[in-house]
Scaffold this motif. Structure first.
Motif, PDB file in Angstrom:
ATOM      1  N   ASN A 268      -3.531 -12.221 -13.665  1.00 55.62           N
ATOM      2  CA  ASN A 268      -4.006 -12.032 -12.300  1.00 55.62           C
ATOM      3  C   ASN A 268      -3.035 -12.692 -11.327  1.00 55.62           C
ATOM      4  O   ASN A 268      -2.259 -13.591 -11.688  1.00 55.62           O
ATOM      5  CB  ASN A 268      -5.392 -12.627 -12.116  1.00 55.62           C
ATOM      6  N   ASN A 269      -3.087 -12.275 -10.075  1.00 55.36           N
ATOM      7  CA  ASN A 269      -2.198 -12.879  -9.093  1.00 55.36           C
ATOM      8  C   ASN A 269      -2.790 -12.809  -7.691  1.00 55.36           C
ATOM      9  O   ASN A 269      -3.676 -11.993  -7.411  1.00 55.36           O
ATOM     10  CB  ASN A 269      -0.814 -12.221  -9.119  1.00 55.36           C
ATOM     11  N   VAL A 270      -2.276 -13.686  -6.823  1.00 51.72           N
ATOM     12  CA  VAL A 270      -2.599 -13.685  -5.398  1.00 51.72           C
ATOM     13  C   VAL A 270      -1.282 -13.755  -4.638  1.00 51.72           C
ATOM     14  O   VAL A 270      -0.390 -14.542  -5.000  1.00 51.72           O
ATOM     15  CB  VAL A 270      -3.506 -14.866  -5.008  1.00 51.72           C
ATOM     16  N   ALA A 271      -1.139 -12.917  -3.612  1.00 51.09           N
ATOM     17  CA  ALA A 271       0.075 -12.886  -2.806  1.00 51.09           C
ATOM     18  C   ALA A 271      -0.304 -12.940  -1.332  1.00 51.09           C
ATOM     19  O   ALA A 271      -1.293 -12.345  -0.915  1.00 51.09           O
ATOM     20  CB  ALA A 271       0.890 -11.631  -3.096  1.00 51.09           C
ATOM     21  N   ALA A 272       0.485 -13.657  -0.544  1.00 50.45           N
ATOM     22  CA  ALA A 272       0.244 -13.744   0.886  1.00 50.45           C
ATOM     23  C   ALA A 272       1.568 -13.911   1.594  1.00 50.45           C
ATOM     24  O   ALA A 272       2.502 -14.530   1.053  1.00 50.45           O
ATOM     25  CB  ALA A 272      -0.666 -14.917   1.215  1.00 50.45           C
ATOM     26  N   GLY A 273       1.672 -13.339   2.812  1.00 56.00           N
ATOM     27  CA  GLY A 273       2.939 -13.479   3.526  1.00 56.00           C
ATOM     28  C   GLY A 273       2.986 -12.689   4.806  1.00 56.00           C
ATOM     29  O   GLY A 273       1.966 -12.227   5.326  1.00 56.00           O
ATOM     30  N   LEU A 274       4.206 -12.516   5.295  1.00 55.29           N
ATOM     31  CA  LEU A 274       4.480 -11.766   6.515  1.00 55.29           C
ATOM     32  C   LEU A 274       5.511 -10.688   6.230  1.00 55.29           C
ATOM     33  O   LEU A 274       6.417 -10.876   5.401  1.00 55.29           O
ATOM     34  CB  LEU A 274       5.025 -12.702   7.601  1.00 55.29           C
ATOM     35  N   SER A 275       5.382  -9.565   6.932  1.00 55.74           N
ATOM     36  CA  SER A 275       6.328  -8.457   6.809  1.00 55.74           C
ATOM     37  C   SER A 275       6.903  -8.154   8.182  1.00 55.74           C
ATOM     38  O   SER A 275       6.153  -7.980   9.152  1.00 55.74           O
ATOM     39  CB  SER A 275       5.647  -7.219   6.238  1.00 55.74           C
ATOM     40  N   VAL A 276       8.241  -8.070   8.261  1.00 58.17           N
ATOM     41  CA  VAL A 276       8.939  -7.776   9.516  1.00 58.17           C
ATOM     42  C   VAL A 276       9.909  -6.632   9.276  1.00 58.17           C
ATOM     43  O   VAL A 276      10.777  -6.712   8.399  1.00 58.17           O
ATOM     44  CB  VAL A 276       9.702  -9.006  10.043  1.00 58.17           C
ATOM     45  N   SER A 277       9.760  -5.554  10.045  1.00 54.87           N
ATOM     46  CA  SER A 277      10.686  -4.427   9.981  1.00 54.87           C
ATOM     47  C   SER A 277      11.590  -4.424  11.205  1.00 54.87           C
ATOM     48  O   SER A 277      11.196  -4.872  12.283  1.00 54.87           O
ATOM     49  CB  SER A 277       9.909  -3.091   9.913  1.00 54.87           C
TER      50      SER A 277
ATOM     51  N   ASP B  39      -7.281  -1.803  15.671  1.00 52.56           N
ATOM     52  CA  ASP B  39      -5.836  -1.726  15.872  1.00 52.56           C
ATOM     53  C   ASP B  39      -5.111  -2.878  15.186  1.00 52.56           C
ATOM     54  O   ASP B  39      -3.922  -2.759  14.852  1.00 52.56           O
ATOM     55  CB  ASP B  39      -5.505  -1.739  17.360  1.00 52.56           C
ATOM     56  N   ALA B  40      -5.814  -3.976  14.951  1.00 49.76           N
ATOM     57  CA  ALA B  40      -5.172  -5.176  14.415  1.00 49.76           C
ATOM     58  C   ALA B  40      -5.458  -5.422  12.933  1.00 49.76           C
ATOM     59  O   ALA B  40      -4.713  -6.170  12.286  1.00 49.76           O
ATOM     60  CB  ALA B  40      -5.600  -6.407  15.221  1.00 49.76           C
ATOM     61  N   TRP B  41      -6.505  -4.812  12.378  1.00 52.63           N
ATOM     62  CA  TRP B  41      -6.907  -5.134  11.009  1.00 52.63           C
ATOM     63  C   TRP B  41      -7.025  -3.865  10.157  1.00 52.63           C
ATOM     64  O   TRP B  41      -7.539  -2.842  10.618  1.00 52.63           O
ATOM     65  CB  TRP B  41      -8.239  -5.869  10.982  1.00 52.63           C
ATOM     66  N   SER B  42      -6.550  -3.951   8.910  1.00 52.81           N
ATOM     67  CA  SER B  42      -6.712  -2.867   7.943  1.00 52.81           C
ATOM     68  C   SER B  42      -6.940  -3.453   6.563  1.00 52.81           C
ATOM     69  O   SER B  42      -6.539  -4.603   6.281  1.00 52.81           O
ATOM     70  CB  SER B  42      -5.486  -1.944   7.931  1.00 52.81           C
TER      71      SER B  42
ATOM     72  N   HIS C 296      -2.214  -6.778  11.768  1.00 49.82           N
ATOM     73  CA  HIS C 296      -1.048  -6.164  12.391  1.00 49.82           C
ATOM     74  C   HIS C 296      -0.822  -6.768  13.775  1.00 49.82           C
ATOM     75  O   HIS C 296      -1.632  -6.576  14.686  1.00 49.82           O
ATOM     76  CB  HIS C 296      -1.251  -4.653  12.496  1.00 49.82           C
ATOM     77  N   PHE C 297       0.290  -7.484  13.922  1.00 50.99           N
ATOM     78  CA  PHE C 297       0.633  -8.046  15.227  1.00 50.99           C
ATOM     79  C   PHE C 297       1.179  -6.958  16.152  1.00 50.99           C
ATOM     80  O   PHE C 297       0.942  -6.966  17.352  1.00 50.99           O
ATOM     81  CB  PHE C 297       1.657  -9.163  15.058  1.00 50.99           C
ATOM     82  N   ASN C 298       1.917  -6.018  15.591  1.00 55.48           N
ATOM     83  CA  ASN C 298       2.394  -4.820  16.275  1.00 55.48           C
ATOM     84  C   ASN C 298       2.822  -3.832  15.204  1.00 55.48           C
ATOM     85  O   ASN C 298       2.517  -4.035  14.020  1.00 55.48           O
ATOM     86  CB  ASN C 298       3.537  -5.144  17.266  1.00 55.48           C
ATOM     87  N   ASP C 299       3.535  -2.760  15.577  1.00 62.71           N
ATOM     88  CA  ASP C 299       3.891  -1.758  14.578  1.00 62.71           C
ATOM     89  C   ASP C 299       5.048  -2.181  13.682  1.00 62.71           C
ATOM     90  O   ASP C 299       5.396  -1.462  12.738  1.00 62.71           O
ATOM     91  CB  ASP C 299       4.220  -0.426  15.252  1.00 62.71           C
TER      92      ASP C 299
END
Length: 332
Positions: A322-331, A274-277, A303-306
């Protein structure tokens, strides 16, 4: 007017006339407006470029639906994308809207009105995400930064763009999961040609299976006779999702140009819990003039929640950076 243009425009007039002939309801019902958006931010590290704070997505907008009568509903959407105004794009990077707007300008991602009838949906869409990309290439477009479409700068693999503008469309009602969509686009208002792009597609989505096949004809300055055919398919096994796309770009004016090429891509995604994909994708093209490229891309999400998740994404390209990206997504 070409045969494909006639097939696209005739259903538009029929569906609209049939709907407006229905007796209107005494009280028009309005569901909306509703406000929503997304902010996806973090860091972007591109080879031979300094580490940068990056807005991978930053959009907000509103939409709603008016019910005029039992046979006619009118949907409206207006969405602004702020990523281009936030990021500083150069030849090594891309951001939504940068292909069209100057640096620092806010991009209007969606501005449309849909007339939804019993006989299909008519779209009046000055700005709108590409339906062809969203319904044919969607099974491989699962990454945050490395999305492969034609508007991703140096890392573009496919010829199809993700964003459209000046789109007049018709979508048939769904029959057993099938739908037919036709569209015409005016991309240049000064070339004595009303419709510069004509497109049609057949899509299917029912249960775990979805697929689509589309054909697009492009006639505009610089590309006078380009035909693009694409097929995409996806299957959801529950824990694992598989997807693939093949695209053929046929430049009938000059087969040796950079516009004449094949491209394809595949993707596998898995819900580990439920938390990892995770997702892993591969795509390549065979562009002429030594512009061919291929890419491996992988992403891990927590995934902290939906509505909220964190991600780490990495991409390796054959010819580009090449590239590396990291961050947070909030809807919201």
């Amino acid at each position: 007017m070409t045969t494909l243009q006639r097939l696209t425009l005739t259903p538009l007039a029929f569906a609209l006339a049939a709907s407006l002939s229905t007796q209107a309801m005494a009280d028009t019902q309005h569901n909306g407006p509703t406000f929503s958006g997304n902010v996806t931010g973090g860091v972007l590290d591109v080879r031979d470029r300094d580490l940068d704070l990056w807005a991978f997505r930053a959009e907000a907008g509103l939409g709603g639906v008016y019910t005029v009568n039992p046979s006619l509903r009118i949907r409206y959407d207006l969405v602004a994308d702020f990523a281009n105004a936030i990021n500083s794009v150069d030849e090594q990077t891309w951001t939504p809207g940068a292909y069209r707007q100057d640096d620092g300008e806010i991009y209007i991602r969606t501005a449309r009105v849909l007339l939804m009838t019993d006989y299909g949906t008519i779209g009046l869409q000055p700005r709108v995400p590409s339906g062809s990309w969203g319904q044919i290439y969607n099974n491989i477009d699962v990454f945050e930064y490395n999305r492969f479409h034609a508007q991703t700068g140096q890392n573009a693999i496919f010829g199809q763009g993700e964003q459209g503008f000046n789109v007049l469309s018709y979508g048939s009602p769904r029959f057993g999961g099938f739908q037919v969509i036709g569209a015409v686009l005016t991309t240049n208002a000064q070339n004595d040609q009303d419709f510069d792009v004509v497109s049609g597609r057949l899509v299917y989505s029912e249960g775990p299976l979805n697929f689509g096949i589309g054909h697009t004809e492009v006639r505009r300055p610089g590309i006078d006779n380009l035909h693009r055919t694409a097929f995409g398919i996806g299957y959801d096994f529950g824990i694992v999702q598989l997807g693939g796309v093949y695209e053929r770009n046929d430049d009938r004016e000059n087969s040796n140009s950079a516009s004449d090429f094949d491209a394809w891509g595949v993707n596998v995604s898995a819900n580990l819990s439920d938390a990892w994909s995770v997702s892993l994708g591969y795509a390549e093209n065979n562009r002429n003039l030594d512009l061919d490229n291929d890419a491996w891309v992988g992403v891990v999400r927590h995934h902290f929640n939906d509505k909220v998740y964190g991600f780490l994404e990495a991409a390796r390209y054959d010819r580009t950076d090449n590239n590396v990206a990291a961050g947070l997504s909030v809807s919201f």
